[in-house]
Design an enzyme around this catalytic site. Structure first.
Site, short mmCIF file in Angstrom:
data_model
loop_
_atom_site.label_atom_id
_atom_site.label_comp_id
_atom_site.label_asym_id
_atom_site.label_seq_id
_atom_site.Cartn_x
_atom_site.Cartn_y
_atom_site.Cartn_z
N ARG A 1 0.49 8.22 -10.67
CA ARG A 1 0.71 8.12 -12.11
C ARG A 1 1.20 9.44 -12.68
O ARG A 1 0.74 10.51 -12.30
CB ARG A 1 -0.58 7.73 -12.83
CG ARG A 1 -1.01 6.30 -12.65
CD ARG A 1 -2.42 6.09 -13.15
NE ARG A 1 -2.66 6.75 -14.44
CZ ARG A 1 -3.87 7.04 -14.91
NH1 ARG A 1 -4.94 6.76 -14.18
NH2 ARG A 1 -4.01 7.60 -16.09
N ALA A 2 2.14 9.34 -13.61
CA ALA A 2 2.73 10.55 -14.20
C ALA A 2 1.85 11.16 -15.27
O ALA A 2 2.04 12.33 -15.64
CB ALA A 2 4.11 10.22 -14.78
N GLY B 1 1.17 -1.06 -6.86
CA GLY B 1 2.37 -1.46 -7.57
C GLY B 1 2.11 -2.27 -8.83
O GLY B 1 3.02 -2.92 -9.35
N GLU B 2 0.87 -2.22 -9.34
CA GLU B 2 0.54 -3.04 -10.51
C GLU B 2 1.36 -2.65 -11.73
O GLU B 2 1.78 -3.51 -12.51
CB GLU B 2 -0.95 -2.93 -10.82
CG GLU B 2 -1.37 -3.83 -11.99
CD GLU B 2 -2.87 -3.85 -12.22
OE1 GLU B 2 -3.30 -4.42 -13.22
OE2 GLU B 2 -3.59 -3.28 -11.37
N ARG B 3 1.61 -1.35 -11.91
CA ARG B 3 2.39 -0.93 -13.08
C ARG B 3 3.82 -1.46 -13.00
O ARG B 3 4.38 -1.90 -14.01
CB ARG B 3 2.40 0.61 -13.17
CG ARG B 3 1.07 1.19 -13.63
CD ARG B 3 1.09 2.70 -13.73
NE ARG B 3 1.31 3.31 -12.43
CZ ARG B 3 2.37 4.04 -12.09
NH1 ARG B 3 3.31 4.25 -12.98
NH2 ARG B 3 2.49 4.56 -10.90
N ARG B 4 4.40 -1.45 -11.81
CA ARG B 4 5.76 -2.00 -11.65
C ARG B 4 5.76 -3.51 -11.87
O ARG B 4 6.70 -4.06 -12.43
CB ARG B 4 6.28 -1.65 -10.26
CG ARG B 4 6.54 -0.15 -10.07
CD ARG B 4 7.20 0.15 -8.74
NE ARG B 4 6.29 -0.07 -7.62
CZ ARG B 4 5.43 0.81 -7.17
NH1 ARG B 4 5.32 1.98 -7.77
NH2 ARG B 4 4.65 0.55 -6.14
N GLU C 1 -2.15 4.82 -5.30
CA GLU C 1 -1.33 4.34 -6.40
C GLU C 1 -1.68 5.08 -7.69
O GLU C 1 -0.81 5.46 -8.47
CB GLU C 1 -1.54 2.84 -6.58
CG GLU C 1 -0.90 2.23 -7.81
CD GLU C 1 0.59 2.02 -7.67
OE1 GLU C 1 1.22 1.59 -8.66
OE2 GLU C 1 1.13 2.28 -6.58
N ASN C 2 -2.97 5.28 -7.92
CA ASN C 2 -3.42 5.97 -9.12
C ASN C 2 -2.94 7.42 -9.14
O ASN C 2 -2.57 7.96 -10.19
CB ASN C 2 -4.95 5.93 -9.21
CG ASN C 2 -5.48 6.55 -10.49
OD1 ASN C 2 -5.11 6.14 -11.57
ND2 ASN C 2 -6.34 7.54 -10.36
#
Length: 213
Positions: free
Chosen positions: A53-54, A15-18, A49-50
């Site tokens: 990624r979109a 959840g690092e991006r969030r 998580e990786n």
């Protein structure tokens, strides 16, 4: 998801991006799930998580699935449950990694689509795959046009597949699920061979460990 550290701080596992987006919006607090995790589990969660990624291209995504299988010993079904996608998505993505490097690079660059890659993966051998790939590029063929062109190329392979019994097909699928890699059963009457595919030294060692378990 955050894991507590010995010094009282927390490590973001997923959840690092969030989290970064929330911080850029000026949010002082965010909801989080605290979980004590082992190092291997943290690595698995970070990899999953990786994968979400979109901006991953199809080859990067396939390589991430392969890493998930190799490093954590998951089957296709288990990996599919972890990332929340159908098993067929995992299996079809992994087939792209069996294509020649030239074709994989073309997919990564966006010169041809993942759909083209899936069609090419169904052909027998690098020679047929590269020949068909160059026809796609030269003629700017759509995926549907590629399917029509490759039907003639793969005709011999189709006839060969028809000689394999449905029982062998089912057993090959069971082996693929267990070993988390592509398996072919080639029958000639009562005899034959089982071919287990691998694409790296690490994957080879993982398969051997699985067989000898």
């Amino acid at each position: 998801i955050a894991a507590p550290l010995d010094d009282g701080r927390y490590e973001i596992v997923a959840g690092e991006r969030r989290f970064r987006a929330a911080r850029e919006l000026g949010m002082r607090t965010v909801p989080a799930l605290l979980r004590k995790t082992k190092e291997l589990e943290r690595l698995e969660l970070a990899l999953i998580e990786n994968i979400q990624r979109a901006d991953l291209n199809p080859i990067e995504e396939a390589a991430a699935y392969r890493k998930l299988l190799d490093e954590f010993g998951l089957t296709h079904d288990e990996a599919a449950r972890r990332v929340g996608k159908p098993r067929t998505v995992i299996s079809n993505a992994l087939r792209l990694l069996e294509l020649p490097t030239e074709i994989q690079r073309a997919i990564s660059r966006g010169d041809i689509s993942e759909g083209h890659g899936k069609v090419l993966a169904g052909l027998q051998g690098e020679g047929e795959q590269l020949t068909a790939y160059r026809k796609i590029v030269a003629g700017d063929l759509s995926v549907r046009e590629t399917e029509l062109v490759t039907k003639q190329t793969s005709h011999r392979g189709v006839r060969r597949k028809k000689t394999v019994s449905s029982d062998a097909d089912r057993e090959a699928e069971r082996l693929q699920d267990y070993l988390a890699t592509r398996v072919e059963i080639r029958r000639r009457g009562a005899s034959g061979s089982i071919v287990v595919k691998f694409s790296s030294d690490e994957e080879f060692r993982r398969i051997v460990r699985k067989v000898l378990k």
